[in-house]
Design an enzyme around this catalytic site. Structure first.
Site, PDB file in Angstrom:
ATOM      1  N   ASP A  91      45.771  76.907  46.038  1.00 20.04           N
ATOM      2  CA  ASP A  91      46.520  76.113  46.263  1.00 20.04           C
ATOM      3  C   ASP A  91      46.408  75.333  47.926  1.00 20.04           C
ATOM      4  OD1 ASP A  91      48.902  74.844  45.223  1.00 20.04           O
ATOM      5  OD2 ASP A  91      50.104  76.155  45.650  1.00 20.04           O
ATOM      6  N   HIS A  98      55.830  66.162  51.682  1.00 20.26           N
ATOM      7  CA  HIS A  98      56.555  67.695  51.943  1.00 20.26           C
ATOM      8  C   HIS A  98      55.527  68.223  52.628  1.00 20.26           C
ATOM      9  CE1 HIS A  98      56.899  71.653  49.626  1.00 20.26           C
ATOM     10  NE2 HIS A  98      55.479  71.814  50.018  1.00 20.26           N
ATOM     11  N   GLU A 164      57.462  73.732  42.891  1.00 21.08           N
ATOM     12  CA  GLU A 164      56.790  72.744  43.149  1.00 21.08           C
ATOM     13  C   GLU A 164      56.077  72.027  41.916  1.00 21.08           C
ATOM     14  OE1 GLU A 164      54.329  74.913  46.324  1.00 21.08           O
ATOM     15  OE2 GLU A 164      56.277  74.247  47.393  1.00 21.08           O
ATOM     16  N   GLU A 166      52.756  70.519  40.850  1.00 18.52           N
ATOM     17  CA  GLU A 166      51.824  70.165  41.695  1.00 18.52           C
ATOM     18  C   GLU A 166      50.856  69.708  40.129  1.00 18.52           C
ATOM     19  OE1 GLU A 166      50.083  73.020  43.605  1.00 18.52           O
ATOM     20  OE2 GLU A 166      52.535  73.445  44.458  1.00 18.52           O
ATOM     21  N   ASP A 198      54.439  75.759  40.496  1.00 24.97           N
ATOM     22  CA  ASP A 198      53.855  76.898  41.963  1.00 24.97           C
ATOM     23  C   ASP A 198      55.852  77.500  42.075  1.00 24.97           C
ATOM     24  OD1 ASP A 198      53.164  78.368  43.930  1.00 24.97           O
ATOM     25  OD2 ASP A 198      52.499  76.951  44.724  1.00 24.97           O
ATOM     26  N   ARG A 202      61.989  80.798  48.149  1.00 29.43           N
ATOM     27  CA  ARG A 202      61.753  79.900  49.455  1.00 29.43           C
ATOM     28  C   ARG A 202      62.702  80.707  50.668  1.00 29.43           C
ATOM     29  NH1 ARG A 202      58.358  76.270  48.516  1.00 29.43           N
ATOM     30  NH2 ARG A 202      59.277  74.666  47.233  1.00 29.43           N
ATOM     31  N   GLN A 205      59.730  83.435  50.895  1.00 31.76           N
ATOM     32  CA  GLN A 205      58.676  83.001  51.735  1.00 31.76           C
ATOM     33  C   GLN A 205      59.332  82.940  52.849  1.00 31.76           C
ATOM     34  OE1 GLN A 205      58.330  79.331  50.411  1.00 31.76           O
ATOM     35  NE2 GLN A 205      56.540  78.662  51.545  1.00 31.76           N
ATOM     36  N   LYS A 218      55.026  84.149  46.527  1.00 33.06           N
ATOM     37  CA  LYS A 218      54.815  82.389  45.223  1.00 33.06           C
ATOM     38  C   LYS A 218      53.973  84.158  44.120  1.00 33.06           C
ATOM     39  CE  LYS A 218      54.430  78.883  48.002  1.00 33.06           C
ATOM     40  NZ  LYS A 218      54.272  77.608  47.418  1.00 33.06           N
ATOM     41  N   THR A 222      52.461  81.503  38.626  1.00 33.80           N
ATOM     42  CA  THR A 222      52.425  80.209  38.514  1.00 33.80           C
ATOM     43  C   THR A 222      52.174  79.380  36.923  1.00 33.80           C
ATOM     44  OG1 THR A 222      51.519  80.477  40.938  1.00 33.80           O
ATOM     45  CG2 THR A 222      51.218  78.184  39.546  1.00 33.80           C
ATOM     46  N   GLU A 323      63.584  69.880  48.833  1.00 37.13           N
ATOM     47  CA  GLU A 323      63.568  68.857  49.150  1.00 37.13           C
ATOM     48  C   GLU A 323      64.754  68.224  48.652  1.00 37.13           C
ATOM     49  OE1 GLU A 323      59.390  67.589  50.375  1.00 37.13           O
ATOM     50  OE2 GLU A 323      59.229  68.996  48.744  1.00 37.13           O
TER      51      GLU A 323
HETATM   52 MN    MN Z   1      52.139  75.206  46.275  1.00 39.00          MN
END
Ligand code: MN
Length: 379
Positions: A91, A98, A164, A166, A198, A202, A205, A218, A222, A323
């Site tokens: 990844d 971002h 996420e 992606e 993904d 948080r 993380q 993570k 996925t 975000e």
């Molecule tokens: Mn990611």
């Protein structure tokens, strides 16, 4: 190809899984259509390994069969499976917007972009074994969390579960150990693209990520689309990528158009909460592959590379809740009157992408409650 989505693996009833090509709300059965025994398989891998001329011939044959109105299997009567055996999963972190936003949120007192970011596509190796197909439920992860106010970490379910948005690509033809893959060789190795979610905890993380990067925040799941869109269907959607400053080192320089003009959206429990476009990515797919192999690391059939969260400049074009809600300070509003900062149990997320006549396979996933008893994981 109007309505063309991509190649995947499906089954109907008790029949063995096989390879098909999705067109709109139907699937062309490539075994029944007589395209060859390579499609009598529960994964795309054997087909992926055949290489570019076979991929192009197959797409041309599929186009003919669809054009003459070959009968399709209704999508709703079929079960879609994981489309390929994921070999390795990498990844990246390729969106300037971002990376800047996350830098501000995770390290508020420092420069948002670390010094390496504009010189190389930052990435990490993820967990191939927990890549799941669209529609798979996601169990809320538990782990160690520690907010800045806490003196000590504690164990519990993530309360800051995020998405996420992606764009991934999958390798068809591998390379030999010790031999880098040049950016210009991208189309000889890469079969196609697909949307990726993904999922990211948080709170886990933020506590674990330094100094070696993402790990349990993570690796719990996925999600990928059930259908892989071959590059050949997207040729007229490649456009100029954003300017890069400073100019990258020669091994990362690429001639031609390498950004993909692909409209994206994120739906959360019935409400579209974000819209963006993959062409905003700073680092291109060919640069990602060139960088991942420049040390001589080989690639193999089924390798999955994902872009990193795709965020734009405009409000509402960000590909993650952290975000969109600015760390939970500004909840997003849903059509039913409720609001969200991070994901709640029962929430369902759908990622969608469209490039002109071609729609990418969606990525759907719903959150189910953590398996947790007191201060311990449920066993
Ligand atoms: Mn990611």
């Amino acid at each position: 190809m109007r309505g063309g989505v991509g190649f995947g693996v499906f089954s109907v009833g008790d029949d063995a899984p096989r390879v098909g090509f999705r067109v709109g709300e139907g699937i062309l059965d490539l075994v029944a259509a007589g395209l060859g025994s390579v499609f009598e398989s529960s994964s795309l891998n054997a087909f992926l390994a055949l290489g570019r001329s076979s991929w192009e011939d197959t797409v041309a044959r599929v186009d003919e069969l669809v054009t003459v109105g070959t009968e399709l299997v209704p999508l709703e009567s079929a079960t879609a499976h994981l489309p390929f055996e994921v070999a390795d999963y990498v990844d990246f972190y390729s969106s300037l917007e971002h990376a800047t936003n996350l830098g501000r949120l995770f390290r508020p007192d420092a420069e948002p972009l670390l010094p390496n970011w504009r010189h190389l596509p930052v990435g990490y190796h993820g967990r191939a074994g927990t890549v799941v197909v669209s529609g798979t439920q996601v169990v809320r992860p538990c782990g160690q969390v520690k907010s800045p106010q806490d003196a000590e970490p504690r164990f519990g379910p993530s309360t800051r579960l995020d998405i996420e948005l992606e764009l991934g690509f999958v390798v068809g033809v591998g390379s030999r150990l010790g031999e880098p893959v040049a950016a210009s060789a991208f189309r000889d190795h890469v079969f196609g693209v697909l949307l990726v979610n993904d999922w990211s905890a948080r709170d886990i993380q933020a506590w674990e990520y330094q100094p070696l990067g993402p790990f349990l925040g993570k690796s719990f799941a996925t999600s990928i689309a059930a259908w892989v869109t071959p590059l050949v269907l997207l040729e007229d959607r490649f456009v100029a990528s954003p300017p890069q400053d400073p100019e990258p080192l020669p091994y990362l320089s690429t001639a031609g158009d390498w950004a993909v003009d692909l409209d994206l959206e994120v739906e959360l429990s019935g409400t579209v909460i974000a819209r963006g476009n993959a062409r905003s990515l700073y680092w291109t797919m060919s640069q990602q592959l060139a960088h991942a192999t420049v040390n001589g690391s080989s690639i193999r059939t089924g390798d999955l590379f994902a872009s990193g969260t795709i965020s734009g400049v405009q409000p509402g074009s960000q590909g993650s809740l952290i975000e969109l809600t600015w760390n939970g300070e500004r909840p997003v509003q849903l059509a039913d009157g409720s609001e969200r900062t991070f994901l709640e149990d029962g929430d369902e997320v759908v990622l969608r992408g469209r490039a002109g006549d071609v729609e990418l396979g969606e990525v759907r996933g719903a959150i189910v409650p953590a398996r947790y008893e007191g201060n311990e994981p449920a066993r």
